[in-house]
Design a protein around this motif. Structure first.
Motif, PDB file in Angstrom:
ATOM      1  N   UNK A 156       0.854  -1.193   0.000  1.00 14.00           N
ATOM      2  CA  UNK A 156       0.000   0.000   0.000  1.00 14.00           C
ATOM      3  C   UNK A 156       0.891   1.246   0.000  1.00 14.00           C
ATOM      4  N   UNK A 157       0.739   2.079  -1.000  1.00 11.50           N
ATOM      5  CA  UNK A 157       1.524   3.311  -1.103  1.00 11.50           C
ATOM      6  C   UNK A 157       0.711   4.435  -0.471  1.00 11.50           C
ATOM      7  N   UNK A 158       0.898   4.625   0.819  1.00 15.55           N
ATOM      8  CA  UNK A 158       0.024   5.477   1.620  1.00 15.55           C
ATOM      9  C   UNK A 158       0.719   6.791   1.968  1.00 15.55           C
ATOM     10  N   UNK A 159      -0.022   7.878   1.931  1.00 14.44           N
ATOM     11  CA  UNK A 159       0.462   9.175   2.379  1.00 14.44           C
ATOM     12  C   UNK A 159      -0.321   9.582   3.630  1.00 14.44           C
ATOM     13  N   UNK A 160       0.387   9.907   4.710  1.00 17.24           N
ATOM     14  CA  UNK A 160      -0.264  10.432   5.916  1.00 17.24           C
ATOM     15  C   UNK A 160      -0.398  11.940   5.763  1.00 17.24           C
ATOM     16  N   UNK A 161      -1.609  12.445   5.896  1.00 19.00           N
ATOM     17  CA  UNK A 161      -1.886  13.871   5.737  1.00 19.00           C
ATOM     18  C   UNK A 161      -2.352  14.432   7.082  1.00 19.00           C
ATOM     19  N   UNK A 162      -1.695  15.503   7.522  1.00 21.86           N
ATOM     20  CA  UNK A 162      -2.008  16.113   8.818  1.00 21.86           C
ATOM     21  C   UNK A 162      -2.402  17.564   8.594  1.00 21.86           C
ATOM     22  N   UNK A 163      -3.687  17.887   8.682  1.00 25.59           N
ATOM     23  CA  UNK A 163      -4.108  19.287   8.578  1.00 25.59           C
ATOM     24  C   UNK A 163      -3.957  19.972   9.934  1.00 25.59           C
ATOM     25  N   UNK A 164      -3.546  21.240   9.915  1.00 24.58           N
ATOM     26  CA  UNK A 164      -3.317  21.928  11.188  1.00 24.58           C
ATOM     27  C   UNK A 164      -3.600  23.414  11.056  1.00 24.58           C
ATOM     28  N   UNK A 165      -4.452  23.916  11.938  1.00 25.39           N
ATOM     29  CA  UNK A 165      -4.657  25.358  12.005  1.00 25.39           C
ATOM     30  C   UNK A 165      -3.451  26.007  12.683  1.00 25.39           C
ATOM     31  N   UNK A 195       2.499  14.627  17.026  1.00 22.46           N
ATOM     32  CA  UNK A 195       1.817  13.859  15.981  1.00 22.46           C
ATOM     33  C   UNK A 195       2.678  13.778  14.724  1.00 22.46           C
ATOM     34  N   UNK A 196       3.262  14.890  14.309  1.00 21.45           N
ATOM     35  CA  UNK A 196       4.058  14.887  13.082  1.00 21.45           C
ATOM     36  C   UNK A 196       5.302  14.015  13.239  1.00 21.45           C
ATOM     37  N   UNK A 197       5.971  14.121  14.356  1.00 14.54           N
ATOM     38  CA  UNK A 197       7.173  13.307  14.570  1.00 14.54           C
ATOM     39  C   UNK A 197       6.822  11.821  14.637  1.00 14.54           C
ATOM     40  N   UNK A 198       5.700  11.494  15.277  1.00 11.28           N
ATOM     41  CA  UNK A 198       5.278  10.088  15.341  1.00 11.28           C
ATOM     42  C   UNK A 198       4.965   9.561  13.942  1.00 11.28           C
ATOM     43  N   UNK A 199       4.254  10.360  13.157  1.00  7.07           N
ATOM     44  CA  UNK A 199       3.918   9.945  11.790  1.00  7.07           C
ATOM     45  C   UNK A 199       5.176   9.772  10.942  1.00  7.07           C
ATOM     46  N   UNK A 200       6.128  10.674  11.085  1.00  8.49           N
ATOM     47  CA  UNK A 200       7.368  10.583  10.304  1.00  8.49           C
ATOM     48  C   UNK A 200       8.189   9.365  10.713  1.00  8.49           C
ATOM     49  N   UNK A 201       8.219   9.073  11.992  1.00  8.06           N
ATOM     50  CA  UNK A 201       8.946   7.878  12.432  1.00  8.06           C
ATOM     51  C   UNK A 201       8.300   6.618  11.885  1.00  8.06           C
ATOM     52  N   UNK A 212       1.995  17.804   5.604  1.00  9.35           N
ATOM     53  CA  UNK A 212       1.309  18.737   6.496  1.00  9.35           C
ATOM     54  C   UNK A 212       0.686  19.834   5.644  1.00  9.35           C
ATOM     55  N   UNK A 213      -0.605  20.076   5.842  1.00  9.60           N
ATOM     56  CA  UNK A 213      -1.287  21.160   5.140  1.00  9.60           C
ATOM     57  C   UNK A 213      -1.754  22.170   6.181  1.00  9.60           C
ATOM     58  N   UNK A 214      -1.328  23.423   6.013  1.00  4.26           N
ATOM     59  CA  UNK A 214      -1.595  24.425   7.047  1.00  4.26           C
ATOM     60  C   UNK A 214      -1.405  25.825   6.486  1.00  4.26           C
ATOM     61  N   UNK A 215      -1.981  26.812   7.205  1.00  2.00           N
ATOM     62  CA  UNK A 215      -1.703  28.217   6.913  1.00  2.00           C
ATOM     63  C   UNK A 215      -0.578  28.750   7.783  1.00  2.00           C
ATOM     64  N   UNK A 216      -0.003  27.904   8.636  1.00  2.00           N
ATOM     65  CA  UNK A 216       1.043  28.316   9.567  1.00  2.00           C
ATOM     66  C   UNK A 216       2.430  28.115   8.950  1.00  2.00           C
ATOM     67  N   UNK A 217       3.161  29.196   8.792  1.00  2.00           N
ATOM     68  CA  UNK A 217       4.539  29.086   8.304  1.00  2.00           C
ATOM     69  C   UNK A 217       5.383  28.257   9.275  1.00  2.00           C
ATOM     70  N   UNK A 256       7.586  20.751   9.278  1.00  2.00           N
ATOM     71  CA  UNK A 256       7.399  19.610   8.386  1.00  2.00           C
ATOM     72  C   UNK A 256       8.588  19.472   7.445  1.00  2.00           C
ATOM     73  N   UNK A 257       9.000  20.581   6.863  1.00  2.00           N
ATOM     74  CA  UNK A 257      10.092  20.531   5.902  1.00  2.00           C
ATOM     75  C   UNK A 257      11.428  20.212   6.573  1.00  2.00           C
ATOM     76  N   UNK A 258      11.637  20.694   7.792  1.00  2.00           N
ATOM     77  CA  UNK A 258      12.881  20.364   8.510  1.00  2.00           C
ATOM     78  C   UNK A 258      12.957  18.874   8.816  1.00  2.00           C
ATOM     79  N   UNK A 259      11.804  18.252   9.031  1.00  2.00           N
ATOM     80  CA  UNK A 259      11.773  16.813   9.290  1.00  2.00           C
ATOM     81  C   UNK A 259      11.890  16.002   8.004  1.00  2.00           C
ATOM     82  N   UNK A 260      11.793  16.669   6.869  1.00  2.00           N
ATOM     83  CA  UNK A 260      11.843  15.970   5.586  1.00  2.00           C
ATOM     84  C   UNK A 260      10.479  15.639   5.025  1.00  2.00           C
TER      85      UNK A 260
END
Length: 229
Positions: free
Chosen positions: A1-10, A39-45, A54-59, A65-69
């Motif tokens: 299964x080629x799965x993408x985990x998507x995390x929306x965040x305000x 949550x993001x670190x757990x998902x990345x691990x 990660x989809x968000x309006x927060x820089x 997200x980008x620093x974690x790769x």
């Protein structure tokens, strides 16, 4: 299964508004950041950073997200369902054939919780994790992408089950503390303290007895599509 985990965040300044009577703004923002980072670190691990988006309006959140790769996607239209639809299109363009939408405020989330969702997804195309009330959705795995419309909001569990039934797809509900407990109220914070204490006690007992934690799961058959009213 080629799965993408998507995390929306305000953005953190917009989170945890129901705790406003109990926590000042600065503490609510700190809590939002701590939950999101966990949550993001757990998902990345679990999945590897390249399989997380990660989809968000927060820089700030996109930067983490980008620093974690992981992939960072600037939210184009405010609202969780619109953000997830945008992320789903991005995930498909990256070659994913399935999507796992995950709440960003799950303090007890562990890699084993994500593994339980993925394992259930090998058997059925729609997997849901309900919230502590049994009416909301804290995680939604769907394959193929777009098979079930996003219906996050009040009574989202029923909305997603109805979407699966209308598409003729079988669904499974996975019930685990790591997936069900999100933090919205002062009572949730108190419950978190009790669960952490109980989890520590079980860990000690499990280490002595070699017992493994159980997972509750309900299989739901596809229902006939509903006719328009």
């Amino acid at each position: 299964m080629n799965l993408m985990i998507v995390i929306p965040a305000r953005p953190p300044a917009e989170g945890k508004t129901r705790l406003a009577l109990h926590l000042p703004q600065a503490q609510r923002e700190r809590l939002s950041r701590l939950l999101f980072h966990h949550v993001v670190r757990t998902a990345c691990r679990f999945a590897g950073p390249s399989r997380c988006l990660v989809v968000s309006r927060s820089h700030e959140y996109l930067g983490l997200a980008e620093r974690l790769g992981a992939h960072g996607l600037r939210e184009a239209q405010e609202g969780q369902n619109a953000a997830l639809a945008q992320a789903a299109a991005a995930a498909a363009s990256l070659g994913a054939d399935g999507l796992l939408a995950l709440s960003c405020d799950l303090p007890l989330l562990e890699e084993a919780d994500l593994s339980s969702l993925v394992e259930a997804g090998r058997e059925v195309p729609v997997v849901l994790a309900c919230d502590k009330w049994g009416s909301g959705t804290n995680a939604l795995l769907v394959r193929p992408i777009g098979a079930v419309p996003f219906g996050f909001g009040p009574s989202s569990l029923e909305a997603h089950l109805t979407g699966a039934a209308n598409a003729g797809l079988a669904a499974t509900i996975v019930d685990r503390h790591g997936l069900s407990l999100d933090l919205d109220t002062c009572a949730d914070l108190l419950l978190l303290g009790r669960l952490c204490a109980a989890r520590s006690a079980r860990s000690v007992h499990g280490a002595r007895s070699g017992a493994a934690p159980a997972m509750r799961q309900r299989r739901l058959r596809p229902a006939a599509p509903r006719r328009p009213a």
